[in-house]
Write a protein that holds these residues in place. Structure first.
Motif, PDB file in Angstrom:
ATOM      1  N   ILE A  65       0.863  -1.177   0.000  1.00  0.00           N
ATOM      2  CA  ILE A  65       0.000   0.000   0.000  1.00  0.00           C
ATOM      3  C   ILE A  65       0.898   1.225   0.000  1.00  0.00           C
ATOM      4  CG2 ILE A  65      -1.816   1.246   1.198  1.00  0.00           C
ATOM      5  CD1 ILE A  65      -2.709  -1.380   2.422  1.00  0.00           C
ATOM      6  N   GLY A  66       0.850   1.963  -1.095  1.00  0.00           N
ATOM      7  CA  GLY A  66       1.708   3.137  -1.212  1.00  0.00           C
ATOM      8  C   GLY A  66       1.641   3.717  -2.604  1.00  0.00           C
ATOM      9  N   GLY A  67       2.573   4.580  -2.902  1.00  0.00           N
ATOM     10  CA  GLY A  67       2.592   5.215  -4.205  1.00  0.00           C
ATOM     11  C   GLY A  67       1.749   6.472  -4.236  1.00  0.00           C
ATOM     12  N   SER A  68       2.132   7.384  -5.088  1.00  0.00           N
ATOM     13  CA  SER A  68       1.435   8.659  -5.263  1.00  0.00           C
ATOM     14  C   SER A  68       1.861   9.212  -6.611  1.00  0.00           C
ATOM     15  CB  SER A  68       1.811   9.632  -4.142  1.00  0.00           C
ATOM     16  OG  SER A  68       3.219   9.848  -4.112  1.00  0.00           O
ATOM     17  N   SER A  69       1.300  10.350  -6.993  1.00  0.00           N
ATOM     18  CA  SER A  69       1.662  10.932  -8.288  1.00  0.00           C
ATOM     19  C   SER A  69       3.146  11.259  -8.356  1.00  0.00           C
ATOM     20  CB  SER A  69       0.827  12.190  -8.560  1.00  0.00           C
ATOM     21  OG  SER A  69       1.009  13.145  -7.527  1.00  0.00           O
ATOM     22  N   GLU A  70       3.755  11.596  -7.212  1.00  0.00           N
ATOM     23  CA  GLU A  70       5.188  11.934  -7.183  1.00  0.00           C
ATOM     24  C   GLU A  70       6.068  10.692  -7.101  1.00  0.00           C
ATOM     25  OE1 GLU A  70       2.996  13.054  -5.020  1.00  0.00           O
ATOM     26  OE2 GLU A  70       2.955  15.255  -5.037  1.00  0.00           O
ATOM     27  N   TYR A  71       5.594   9.652  -6.436  1.00  0.00           N
ATOM     28  CA  TYR A  71       6.433   8.504  -6.131  1.00  0.00           C
ATOM     29  C   TYR A  71       5.774   7.209  -6.618  1.00  0.00           C
ATOM     30  CZ  TYR A  71       8.274  12.029  -2.903  1.00  0.00           C
ATOM     31  OH  TYR A  71       8.764  13.179  -2.362  1.00  0.00           O
ATOM     32  N   THR A  72       6.211   6.752  -7.768  1.00  0.00           N
ATOM     33  CA  THR A  72       5.699   5.485  -8.308  1.00  0.00           C
ATOM     34  C   THR A  72       6.751   4.376  -8.261  1.00  0.00           C
ATOM     35  OG1 THR A  72       6.323   6.173 -10.541  1.00  0.00           O
ATOM     36  CG2 THR A  72       4.053   6.633  -9.844  1.00  0.00           C
ATOM     37  N   GLY A  73       8.017   4.745  -8.154  1.00  0.00           N
ATOM     38  CA  GLY A  73       9.080   3.746  -8.138  1.00  0.00           C
ATOM     39  C   GLY A  73       9.115   2.945  -6.853  1.00  0.00           C
ATOM     40  N   THR A  95      -2.870   5.186  -5.545  1.00  0.00           N
ATOM     41  CA  THR A  95      -3.783   6.237  -5.984  1.00  0.00           C
ATOM     42  C   THR A  95      -4.158   6.039  -7.448  1.00  0.00           C
ATOM     43  OG1 THR A  95      -1.983   7.691  -6.695  1.00  0.00           O
ATOM     44  CG2 THR A  95      -2.689   7.865  -4.395  1.00  0.00           C
ATOM     45  N   LYS A  96      -5.238   6.694  -7.850  1.00  0.00           N
ATOM     46  CA  LYS A  96      -5.684   6.603  -9.238  1.00  0.00           C
ATOM     47  C   LYS A  96      -4.628   7.167 -10.184  1.00  0.00           C
ATOM     48  CE  LYS A  96     -10.658   6.769  -8.280  1.00  0.00           C
ATOM     49  NZ  LYS A  96     -11.920   7.529  -8.484  1.00  0.00           N
ATOM     50  N   GLU A  97      -3.907   8.208  -9.746  1.00  0.00           N
ATOM     51  CA  GLU A  97      -2.881   8.808 -10.592  1.00  0.00           C
ATOM     52  C   GLU A  97      -1.688   7.878 -10.774  1.00  0.00           C
ATOM     53  OE1 GLU A  97      -5.296  11.891  -8.543  1.00  0.00           O
ATOM     54  OE2 GLU A  97      -4.091  10.188  -7.823  1.00  0.00           O
ATOM     55  N   ALA A  98      -1.327   7.161  -9.700  1.00  0.00           N
ATOM     56  CA  ALA A  98      -0.131   6.317  -9.749  1.00  0.00           C
ATOM     57  C   ALA A  98      -0.391   4.957 -10.383  1.00  0.00           C
ATOM     58  CB  ALA A  98       0.435   6.128  -8.342  1.00  0.00           C
ATOM     59  N   ALA A  99      -1.616   4.485 -10.323  1.00  0.00           N
ATOM     60  CA  ALA A  99      -1.923   3.117 -10.763  1.00  0.00           C
ATOM     61  C   ALA A  99      -1.497   2.820 -12.200  1.00  0.00           C
ATOM     62  CB  ALA A  99      -3.406   2.822 -10.563  1.00  0.00           C
ATOM     63  N   PRO A 100      -1.874   3.642 -13.199  1.00  0.00           N
ATOM     64  CA  PRO A 100      -1.477   3.294 -14.571  1.00  0.00           C
ATOM     65  C   PRO A 100       0.031   3.341 -14.786  1.00  0.00           C
ATOM     66  CG  PRO A 100      -2.522   5.462 -14.500  1.00  0.00           C
ATOM     67  CD  PRO A 100      -2.744   4.834 -13.168  1.00  0.00           C
ATOM     68  N   VAL A 101       0.719   4.207 -14.048  1.00  0.00           N
ATOM     69  CA  VAL A 101       2.177   4.289 -14.181  1.00  0.00           C
ATOM     70  C   VAL A 101       2.817   3.010 -13.658  1.00  0.00           C
ATOM     71  CG1 VAL A 101       4.253   5.588 -13.574  1.00  0.00           C
ATOM     72  CG2 VAL A 101       2.083   6.788 -13.930  1.00  0.00           C
ATOM     73  N   ILE A 102       2.387   2.561 -12.489  1.00  0.00           N
ATOM     74  CA  ILE A 102       2.951   1.344 -11.893  1.00  0.00           C
ATOM     75  C   ILE A 102       2.597   0.126 -12.732  1.00  0.00           C
ATOM     76  CG2 ILE A 102       2.981  -0.123  -9.831  1.00  0.00           C
ATOM     77  CD1 ILE A 102       2.374   2.432  -8.200  1.00  0.00           C
TER      78      ILE A 102
END
Length: 326
Positions: A65-73, A95-102
């Motif tokens: 559980i984690g991740g955000s628009s700034e931190y996806t790595g 988050t919704k913003e981070a999900a597609p990036v991850i």
């Protein structure tokens, strides 16, 4: 004395699982009341599950559980490590913003945008271990979500690994994990994170890392890794391995490895007395710390000062084989 007797019994049981460990070494290990590194090495090897006859999910369902628009790595490094170490299914709840990036980093991970609380509870029920904090961020809404998730996990009695921004959330509300039930919480702060948390604990409480109760323990990361619990018999220090390179993402790799090892230790039935939870936490944390330091060392040998956390991922297979299977 009770701990010494139970430890001797555990090591003798491990002999049945580890034919390569000599009786002489087991006898030497059983002469101590504390977990020296030789003992820890034997015990950590004993929790590795066999692959034959398993069904998908038996080797671990881990949630990060984690991740955000700034931190996806950060959540990616944690999740992919848990998977590559040996968990069967790893979920990233973000988050919704981070999900597609991850999602774009790896098709092997199950990435879920934050669901409604009722749906989240159902997901958490299915997980064996939950890692919370990598890339979480420090927005006030995120902190509130963290506290809500801790309450859910407490009610479900889920084992937790808390790292990174999860540790900041603990610092901001130091009582949120107090008296957390077995199988407990393992926190993995670096020096600065540990100092921040220590300063938030009432000064009269000594030692500070026993403030939360028997089932909340701490791995202090750094040039040496130090494990601290409410019972000094389970504590240890590692100085071997690693390097001076401190690239971002190394702590996330450790948290992911710890999630998988923690689950394996819980399922190993390594000890069934009242000390079992503390012994399990100590062994799984040692395995993760030893493993991560060796991955760092091997990657640094090849890449030197240009080493990145992603280089450490390439060492997982060989380090796992040499540390736990040979």
């Amino acid at each position: 004395m009770l701990f010494k007797q139970s430890l001797i019994g555990v090591i003798l049981v491990c002999m049945n699982k580890l034919n390569s460990v000599s009786l002489l070494k087991v006898e030497q290990c059983s002469k101590t009341d504390t977990l020296n590194e030789e003992t820890l090495q034997i015990l950590s090897r004993s929790i590795i599950p066999e692959l034959e006859g398993k069904h998908k999910g038996e080797a671990g369902k881990i949630a990060v559980i984690g991740g955000s628009s700034e931190y996806t790595g950060a959540p990616y490094f944690s999740a992919i490590t848990a998977l590559k170490v040996g968990a069967d299914l790893v979920y990233v709840i973000t988050t919704k913003e981070a999900a597609p990036v991850i999602k774009s980093y790896s098709p092997d991970l199950i990435v879920i945008p934050y669901p409604l609380d009722s749906n989240l509870i159902e997901i958490l029920k299915r997980m064996h271990v939950i890692i919370i904090g990598p890339g979480l961020g420090r927005d006030p809404d995120v902190m509130d979500r963290f506290y809500s998730i801790i309450d859910m996990c407490r009610n479900l009695k889920k084992p937790l690994v808390i790292d990174a921004d999860g540790l900041y959330a603990v610092y901001k509300n130091i009582t949120v994990i107090k008296d957390y039930p077995s199988p407990g919480i393992i926190m993995t702060p670096n020096f600065i994170e540990a100092q921040r948390i220590k300063n938030a604990i009432p000064s009269e409480h000594i030692p500070w890392y026993s403030y939360w109760g028997d089932f909340v323990t701490v791995l202090l990361k750094g040039e040496m890794d130090q494990y601290k619990s409410g019972n000094a018999s389970f504590d240890w220090t590692i100085t071997k391995g690693g390097s001076g390179r401190r690239a971002g993402g190394q702590g996330d790799i450790l948290s992911g490895a710890l999630g998988t090892f923690f689950n394996w230790a819980l399922k190993s039935n390594i000890c069934d007395d009242k000390n079992s939870t503390m012994l399990i936490q100590s062994i799984s944390t040692y395995a993760a710390a030893k493993f991560t330091r060796e991955c760092n060392f091997k990657a640094y040998e090849k890449h030197g000062r240009s080493m990145l956390a992603s280089d450490m991922l390439q060492e997982i297979h060989s380090v796992f084989e040499s540390t736990f299977l040979e």
